[in-house]
Design a protein around this motif. Structure first.
Motif, mmCIF file in Angstrom:
data_model
loop_
_atom_site.group_PDB
_atom_site.id
_atom_site.type_symbol
_atom_site.label_atom_id
_atom_site.label_comp_id
_atom_site.label_asym_id
_atom_site.label_seq_id
_atom_site.Cartn_x
_atom_site.Cartn_y
_atom_site.Cartn_z
ATOM 1 N N ILE A 163 0.830 -1.203 0.000
ATOM 2 C CA ILE A 163 0.000 0.000 0.000
ATOM 3 C C ILE A 163 0.863 1.251 0.000
ATOM 4 C CG2 ILE A 163 -1.753 1.275 1.300
ATOM 5 C CD1 ILE A 163 -2.719 -1.501 2.297
ATOM 6 N N SER A 164 1.900 1.254 0.814
ATOM 7 C CA SER A 164 2.781 2.415 0.882
ATOM 8 C C SER A 164 3.703 2.435 -0.332
ATOM 9 C CB SER A 164 3.615 2.372 2.157
ATOM 10 O OG SER A 164 4.554 3.408 2.179
ATOM 11 N N ALA A 165 4.011 3.617 -0.806
ATOM 12 C CA ALA A 165 4.866 3.749 -1.990
ATOM 13 C C ALA A 165 6.305 3.379 -1.700
ATOM 14 C CB ALA A 165 4.811 5.182 -2.520
ATOM 15 N N CYS A 166 6.716 3.491 -0.456
ATOM 16 C CA CYS A 166 8.106 3.214 -0.097
ATOM 17 C C CYS A 166 8.148 2.506 1.259
ATOM 18 C CB CYS A 166 8.891 4.516 -0.060
ATOM 19 S SG CYS A 166 10.644 4.273 0.174
ATOM 20 N N SER A 167 7.505 1.341 1.342
ATOM 21 C CA SER A 167 7.446 0.616 2.610
ATOM 22 C C SER A 167 8.626 -0.340 2.742
ATOM 23 C CB SER A 167 6.135 -0.171 2.701
ATOM 24 O OG SER A 167 6.106 -1.162 1.698
ATOM 25 N N ASP A 168 8.876 -0.760 3.966
ATOM 26 C CA ASP A 168 9.948 -1.721 4.210
ATOM 27 C C ASP A 168 9.630 -3.081 3.585
ATOM 28 O OD1 ASP A 168 11.503 0.100 5.564
ATOM 29 O OD2 ASP A 168 10.645 -0.407 7.528
ATOM 30 N N THR A 169 8.352 -3.443 3.529
ATOM 31 C CA THR A 169 7.994 -4.722 2.908
ATOM 32 C C THR A 169 8.244 -4.690 1.408
ATOM 33 O OG1 THR A 169 5.690 -4.002 2.754
ATOM 34 C CG2 THR A 169 6.292 -5.333 4.663
ATOM 35 N N LEU A 170 7.968 -3.553 0.773
ATOM 36 C CA LEU A 170 8.249 -3.422 -0.659
ATOM 37 C C LEU A 170 9.746 -3.502 -0.913
ATOM 38 C CD1 LEU A 170 7.384 -2.837 -3.595
ATOM 39 C CD2 LEU A 170 7.546 -0.410 -3.049
ATOM 40 N N LYS A 171 10.526 -2.797 -0.104
ATOM 41 C CA LYS A 171 11.978 -2.837 -0.258
ATOM 42 C C LYS A 171 12.516 -4.251 -0.063
ATOM 43 C CE LYS A 171 12.737 1.888 1.300
ATOM 44 N NZ LYS A 171 13.280 2.712 2.391
ATOM 45 N N ALA A 172 11.988 -4.967 0.926
ATOM 46 C CA ALA A 172 12.445 -6.339 1.172
ATOM 47 C C ALA A 172 12.078 -7.262 0.016
ATOM 48 C CB ALA A 172 11.848 -6.857 2.477
ATOM 49 N N ALA A 173 10.874 -7.085 -0.534
ATOM 50 C CA ALA A 173 10.450 -7.913 -1.669
ATOM 51 C C ALA A 173 11.318 -7.635 -2.897
ATOM 52 C CB ALA A 173 8.979 -7.663 -1.975
ATOM 53 N N VAL A 174 11.592 -6.360 -3.157
ATOM 54 C CA VAL A 174 12.425 -5.980 -4.300
ATOM 55 C C VAL A 174 13.831 -6.520 -4.118
ATOM 56 C CG1 VAL A 174 13.502 -4.008 -5.462
ATOM 57 C CG2 VAL A 174 11.079 -3.954 -4.931
ATOM 58 N N ARG A 175 14.394 -6.380 -2.913
ATOM 59 C CA ARG A 175 15.752 -6.846 -2.635
ATOM 60 C C ARG A 175 15.862 -8.356 -2.801
ATOM 61 N NH1 ARG A 175 20.282 -5.353 -0.706
ATOM 62 N NH2 ARG A 175 20.310 -3.647 0.704
ATOM 63 N N ALA A 176 14.878 -9.097 -2.294
ATOM 64 C CA ALA A 176 14.911 -10.554 -2.410
ATOM 65 C C ALA A 176 14.846 -10.992 -3.874
ATOM 66 C CB ALA A 176 13.757 -11.167 -1.623
ATOM 67 N N GLU A 177 13.986 -10.347 -4.643
ATOM 68 C CA GLU A 177 13.869 -10.718 -6.056
ATOM 69 C C GLU A 177 15.119 -10.344 -6.847
ATOM 70 O OE1 GLU A 177 10.756 -10.132 -9.728
ATOM 71 O OE2 GLU A 177 10.040 -9.878 -7.668
#
Length: 172
Positions: free
Chosen positions: A127-141
């Motif tokens: 939901i957030s444009a710059c959340s920690d979960t988004l960053k973690a998902a991007v980093r893992a991929e």
């Protein structure tokens, strides 16, 4: 590790072809040829031509030997509407690339890489444009993308199967 900056560098690197894909990213690579560049041999001034022509000339740094590892993220607005998200993804690309830099530099062929976002992240999950979960998902991929590309580049070329000897007609 050098960063791609110009449109011509991005286009040249993407012309090399895709070497790895994930659900959201594609990794393009252009293999750079070995050459030595000395600071005093580089022509300077208006109208001077680079010592190497073609895509290789885009990656020459005066006074440094190349090939080096070049990296550039390509995050289009089509897949990441908000600039906060685009910049967060770019920062993750550079961070993961820097972590993988020793493996990339150890490969036999140095190259220019472009990490291209090819699908958007679901806004229902992030939901957030710059959340920690988004960053973690991007980093893992991205880590998965780079490890598969490094593993693929380290594998020796598979030997082509020997073709069967020609059959001569009329021999029984």
């Amino acid at each position: 590790m050098q960063r791609l900056k110009t449109r011509a560098q991005f286009q040249a690197a993407m012309s090399g072809g895709v070497i790895a894909r994930s659900a959201h990213f594609a990794l393009h690579r252009l293999v750079l040829e070995s050459a030595q560049v000395a600071a005093d041999t580089i022509p300077s001034g208006p109208g001077s031509l680079p010592p190497v022509q073609g895509p290789q000339a885009l990656f020459a740094v005066p006074g440094q030997a190349y090939p080096q590892v070049w990296m550039g993220p390509l995050v289009p607005k089509r897949w990441a509407k908000r600039s906060v998200t685009r910049h967060a993804i770019k920062r993750q690309v550079y961070a993961v690339a820097e972590a993988c830099a020793p493996q990339l530099q150890a490969l036999p062929a140095q190259a220019a890489y472009v990490v291209r976002l090819r699908a958007g992240f679901d806004r229902k999950h992030f939901i957030s444009a710059c959340s920690d979960t988004l960053k973690a998902a991007v980093r893992a991929e991205l880590q998965q993308l780079f490890t598969s590309a490094i593993r693929r580049a380290q594998q020796p070329a598979k030997a082509q199967p020997a073709s069967a000897p020609p059959v001569s007609e009329g021999v029984v």
